[in-house]
Design a protein around this motif. Sequence first.
Motif, mmCIF file in Angstrom:
data_model
loop_
_atom_site.group_PDB
_atom_site.id
_atom_site.type_symbol
_atom_site.label_atom_id
_atom_site.label_comp_id
_atom_site.label_asym_id
_atom_site.label_seq_id
_atom_site.Cartn_x
_atom_site.Cartn_y
_atom_site.Cartn_z
ATOM 1 N N MET A 1 47.774 -50.750 -74.584
ATOM 2 C CA MET A 1 46.669 -50.559 -73.640
ATOM 3 C C MET A 1 47.110 -50.853 -72.212
ATOM 4 S SD MET A 1 43.346 -52.072 -75.682
ATOM 5 C CE MET A 1 42.305 -51.750 -74.261
ATOM 6 N N SER A 2 47.934 -51.875 -72.050
ATOM 7 C CA SER A 2 48.397 -52.224 -70.700
ATOM 8 C C SER A 2 49.267 -51.118 -70.117
ATOM 9 C CB SER A 2 49.173 -53.543 -70.741
ATOM 10 O OG SER A 2 50.427 -53.386 -71.384
ATOM 11 N N VAL A 3 50.120 -50.513 -70.949
ATOM 12 C CA VAL A 3 50.971 -49.427 -70.451
ATOM 13 C C VAL A 3 50.122 -48.191 -70.144
ATOM 14 C CG1 VAL A 3 52.870 -47.868 -71.023
ATOM 15 C CG2 VAL A 3 53.000 -50.279 -71.655
ATOM 16 N N GLY A 4 49.143 -47.907 -71.008
ATOM 17 C CA GLY A 4 48.234 -46.801 -70.717
ATOM 18 C C GLY A 4 47.529 -46.989 -69.387
ATOM 19 N N PHE A 5 47.059 -48.207 -69.146
ATOM 20 C CA PHE A 5 46.415 -48.524 -67.872
ATOM 21 C C PHE A 5 47.399 -48.376 -66.713
ATOM 22 C CE2 PHE A 5 45.538 -51.807 -64.627
ATOM 23 C CZ PHE A 5 44.298 -51.374 -64.181
ATOM 24 N N ILE B 1 57.490 -46.229 -64.351
ATOM 25 C CA ILE B 1 58.088 -47.166 -65.290
ATOM 26 C C ILE B 1 57.941 -48.604 -64.789
ATOM 27 C CG2 ILE B 1 60.205 -47.791 -66.508
ATOM 28 C CD1 ILE B 1 58.955 -45.129 -67.308
ATOM 29 N N ALA B 2 57.964 -48.779 -63.467
ATOM 30 C CA ALA B 2 57.769 -50.125 -62.905
ATOM 31 C C ALA B 2 56.400 -50.669 -63.278
ATOM 32 C CB ALA B 2 57.924 -50.081 -61.386
ATOM 33 N N PHE B 3 55.376 -49.828 -63.220
ATOM 34 C CA PHE B 3 54.046 -50.257 -63.642
ATOM 35 C C PHE B 3 54.020 -50.560 -65.135
ATOM 36 C CE2 PHE B 3 52.861 -47.719 -59.828
ATOM 37 C CZ PHE B 3 52.190 -48.708 -59.145
ATOM 38 N N ALA B 4 54.717 -49.715 -65.895
ATOM 39 C CA ALA B 4 54.715 -49.881 -67.348
ATOM 40 C C ALA B 4 55.395 -51.168 -67.784
ATOM 41 C CB ALA B 4 55.391 -48.684 -68.007
ATOM 42 N N ILE C 1 50.107 -46.425 -66.506
ATOM 43 C CA ILE C 1 50.395 -45.017 -66.220
ATOM 44 C C ILE C 1 49.215 -44.377 -65.502
ATOM 45 C CG2 ILE C 1 51.052 -42.802 -67.215
ATOM 46 C CD1 ILE C 1 53.117 -45.107 -67.423
ATOM 47 N N LEU C 2 48.010 -44.736 -65.894
ATOM 48 C CA LEU C 2 46.817 -44.220 -65.222
ATOM 49 C C LEU C 2 46.824 -44.601 -63.742
ATOM 50 C CD1 LEU C 2 43.233 -44.226 -66.659
ATOM 51 C CD2 LEU C 2 43.605 -45.067 -64.357
ATOM 52 N N VAL C 3 47.099 -45.885 -63.455
ATOM 53 C CA VAL C 3 47.150 -46.336 -62.057
ATOM 54 C C VAL C 3 48.291 -45.645 -61.321
ATOM 55 C CG1 VAL C 3 47.547 -48.333 -60.554
ATOM 56 C CG2 VAL C 3 46.074 -48.554 -62.563
ATOM 57 N N GLY D 1 48.947 -40.913 -52.869
ATOM 58 C CA GLY D 1 50.054 -41.171 -51.958
ATOM 59 C C GLY D 1 50.158 -42.613 -51.522
ATOM 60 N N TRP D 2 49.666 -43.539 -52.339
ATOM 61 C CA TRP D 2 49.737 -44.960 -51.994
ATOM 62 C C TRP D 2 51.184 -45.446 -52.027
ATOM 63 C CZ3 TRP D 2 45.410 -46.411 -55.992
ATOM 64 C CH2 TRP D 2 44.162 -45.999 -55.488
ATOM 65 N N PRO D 3 51.571 -46.349 -51.108
ATOM 66 C CA PRO D 3 52.922 -46.946 -51.162
ATOM 67 C C PRO D 3 53.071 -47.802 -52.420
ATOM 68 C CG PRO D 3 51.897 -47.260 -48.999
ATOM 69 C CD PRO D 3 50.820 -46.764 -49.912
ATOM 70 N N ILE D 4 54.157 -47.617 -53.113
ATOM 71 C CA ILE D 4 54.335 -48.296 -54.390
ATOM 72 C C ILE D 4 54.554 -49.801 -54.231
ATOM 73 C CG2 ILE D 4 56.820 -47.875 -54.435
ATOM 74 C CD1 ILE D 4 56.592 -47.565 -57.469
#
Length: 244
Positions: free
Chosen positions: A141-145, A226-229, A147-149, A157-160
Amino acid sequence: MIQTIKRLLAPLLSSARDLLPIVLVVSFFQLFVLQQPFPDLGKMVTGMLFVLLGMALFIRGLEMGLFPVGESMAYAFAKKGSLLWLLIFSFLLGFGTTIAEPALIAVADEAATVAANGGMIEATEASRDEYALGLRLTVAMSVGFAILVGVIRILKGWPIHYLISTGYVGVVIMTAFAPKEIIGIAYDSGGVTTSTITVPLVTALGVGLASSISGRNPMVDGFGLIAFASLTPMIFVMAYGMII
């Protein structure tokens, strides 16, 4: 015919080149530092050949299947112009690829066994299975969230670096309150989620989506999912540990 043979041999040679440093390091320490022969050398050589063949087939499979599928679906969703379906697909892609990750399954099973031995849960097979499944679902669920974000970040176009910095601040805060028994598992969960199944599809999704949107640079905006994941599982698993 010759071109076909070259295409088949290229991943094999590439995998052999990647494995060579590992073989050299292990051989050096085994023969010159430990000064011991390899135990069951024939079985080890056979195993290395299987690893070499498996890596070559995996790389070739990524090139033929997963990368094109991810990119083509990203193009299709961008062309369709449905934000809701794109976000649903992004979440389910992250969830589905993570729940099937062999590395996550192994870590969750090991964590359940250790938790049972340490008295955190009942030492029964049912309790271990329930704990491992809960851990896998939480990470998925956290990875799904994540990838969504990440997809929303590409669209907007938000700065990562702002999102990543905020996420790690959240990790530090959660670490201060989470049970110490879950912290190590949570940190490891961030690594095992980004493995053989998740990375190719998620990377292809990000690059394909950024390539199909006007004003987005695939190099700047396409990468970073992948950083978010790897970030959000730390927060979610620590929250899971606090709840249970």
